[in-house]
Design a protein around this motif. Structure first.
Motif, PDB file in Angstrom:
ATOM      1  N   THR A  67       0.829  -1.204   0.000  1.00  0.00           N
ATOM      2  CA  THR A  67       0.000   0.000   0.000  1.00  0.00           C
ATOM      3  C   THR A  67       0.865   1.257   0.000  1.00  0.00           C
ATOM      4  O   THR A  67       0.516   2.256  -0.631  1.00  0.00           O
ATOM      5  N   GLU A  68       2.012   1.181   0.665  1.00  0.00           N
ATOM      6  CA  GLU A  68       2.938   2.317   0.711  1.00  0.00           C
ATOM      7  C   GLU A  68       3.786   2.428  -0.553  1.00  0.00           C
ATOM      8  O   GLU A  68       4.589   3.350  -0.687  1.00  0.00           O
ATOM      9  N   GLY A  69       3.620   1.487  -1.482  1.00  0.00           N
ATOM     10  CA  GLY A  69       4.359   1.537  -2.736  1.00  0.00           C
ATOM     11  C   GLY A  69       5.815   1.121  -2.609  1.00  0.00           C
ATOM     12  O   GLY A  69       6.649   1.505  -3.421  1.00  0.00           O
ATOM     13  N   LYS A  70       6.117   0.313  -1.603  1.00  0.00           N
ATOM     14  CA  LYS A  70       7.494  -0.099  -1.364  1.00  0.00           C
ATOM     15  C   LYS A  70       7.711  -1.546  -1.794  1.00  0.00           C
ATOM     16  O   LYS A  70       6.758  -2.304  -1.959  1.00  0.00           O
ATOM     17  N   LYS A  71       8.963  -1.909  -1.948  1.00  0.00           N
ATOM     18  CA  LYS A  71       9.381  -3.271  -2.263  1.00  0.00           C
ATOM     19  C   LYS A  71      10.030  -3.876  -1.028  1.00  0.00           C
ATOM     20  O   LYS A  71      10.298  -3.177  -0.043  1.00  0.00           O
ATOM     21  N   ILE A  72      10.329  -5.171  -1.092  1.00  0.00           N
ATOM     22  CA  ILE A  72      10.927  -5.854   0.055  1.00  0.00           C
ATOM     23  C   ILE A  72      12.144  -6.679  -0.352  1.00  0.00           C
ATOM     24  O   ILE A  72      12.318  -7.024  -1.513  1.00  0.00           O
ATOM     25  N   ILE A  73      12.950  -6.967   0.654  1.00  0.00           N
ATOM     26  CA  ILE A  73      13.992  -7.981   0.572  1.00  0.00           C
ATOM     27  C   ILE A  73      13.646  -8.988   1.667  1.00  0.00           C
ATOM     28  O   ILE A  73      13.562  -8.613   2.838  1.00  0.00           O
ATOM     29  N   PRO A  74      13.399 -10.249   1.307  1.00  0.00           N
ATOM     30  CA  PRO A  74      13.006 -11.246   2.316  1.00  0.00           C
ATOM     31  C   PRO A  74      14.208 -11.939   2.954  1.00  0.00           C
ATOM     32  O   PRO A  74      14.455 -13.117   2.746  1.00  0.00           O
ATOM     33  N   THR A  75      14.976 -11.204   3.764  1.00  0.00           N
ATOM     34  CA  THR A  75      16.136 -11.784   4.438  1.00  0.00           C
ATOM     35  C   THR A  75      15.701 -12.830   5.457  1.00  0.00           C
ATOM     36  O   THR A  75      16.361 -13.850   5.628  1.00  0.00           O
ATOM     37  N   CYS A  76      14.596 -12.591   6.120  1.00  0.00           N
ATOM     38  CA  CYS A  76      14.071 -13.511   7.134  1.00  0.00           C
ATOM     39  C   CYS A  76      13.528 -14.779   6.468  1.00  0.00           C
ATOM     40  O   CYS A  76      12.770 -14.707   5.502  1.00  0.00           O
ATOM     41  N   SER A  77      13.874 -15.937   7.011  1.00  0.00           N
ATOM     42  CA  SER A  77      13.424 -17.206   6.438  1.00  0.00           C
ATOM     43  C   SER A  77      11.903 -17.371   6.512  1.00  0.00           C
ATOM     44  O   SER A  77      11.297 -17.975   5.625  1.00  0.00           O
ATOM     45  N   ALA A  78      11.268 -16.814   7.533  1.00  0.00           N
ATOM     46  CA  ALA A  78       9.807 -16.921   7.648  1.00  0.00           C
ATOM     47  C   ALA A  78       9.118 -16.133   6.529  1.00  0.00           C
ATOM     48  O   ALA A  78       8.129 -16.602   5.959  1.00  0.00           O
ATOM     49  N   VAL A  79       9.637 -14.959   6.212  1.00  0.00           N
ATOM     50  CA  VAL A  79       9.069 -14.156   5.124  1.00  0.00           C
ATOM     51  C   VAL A  79       9.334 -14.846   3.793  1.00  0.00           C
ATOM     52  O   VAL A  79       8.453 -14.931   2.941  1.00  0.00           O
ATOM     53  N   GLU A  80      10.522 -15.386   3.622  1.00  0.00           N
ATOM     54  CA  GLU A  80      10.857 -16.116   2.397  1.00  0.00           C
ATOM     55  C   GLU A  80       9.938 -17.324   2.228  1.00  0.00           C
ATOM     56  O   GLU A  80       9.441 -17.600   1.133  1.00  0.00           O
ATOM     57  N   HIS A  81       9.689 -18.040   3.307  1.00  0.00           N
ATOM     58  CA  HIS A  81       8.786 -19.199   3.283  1.00  0.00           C
ATOM     59  C   HIS A  81       7.367 -18.763   2.907  1.00  0.00           C
ATOM     60  O   HIS A  81       6.696 -19.424   2.108  1.00  0.00           O
TER      61      HIS A  81
END
Length: 95
Positions: A67-81
């Motif tokens: 919603t904020e128009g941002k991107k992510i880097i999924p360094t955390c394994s839980a987010v990657e999963h």
């Protein structure tokens, strides 16, 4: 029945999931200068584990980031999963 809510804690740079008003877990991020959030650590407190809280926590954190128009880097394994199981969020990953 518990009342769960996900909120941004700007001071600590993390999204928190609250159960009956108590912080049960969080998804922490580092905000990069280019508007990319590096989600680097997700925790659900031991007494709240096994209640399926990480999925709504990560989902709402990513929804808010989108919603904020941002991107992510999924360094955390839980987010990657989470991304591995939810294709509709993969567009958020910074290239």
């Amino acid at each position: 029945m518990s009342d769960n809510q996900v909120k941004l804690n700007e001071g600590l740079s993390r999204y928190e999931i609250l159960v009956d008003g108590q912080v049960a877990g969080f998804a922490a991020f580092r905000e990069n200068v280019d508007g990319v959030r590096d989600f680097n650590h997700t925790v659900v407190q031991p007494e709240y584990r096994g209640q399926g809280l990480s999925t709504p926590l990560i989902q709402e954190a990513l929804d808010a980031t989108r919603t904020e128009g941002k991107k992510i880097i999924p360094t955390c394994s839980a987010v990657e999963h989470f991304l591995g199981k939810n294709e509709n969020y993969r567009d958020l990953v910074a290239q």
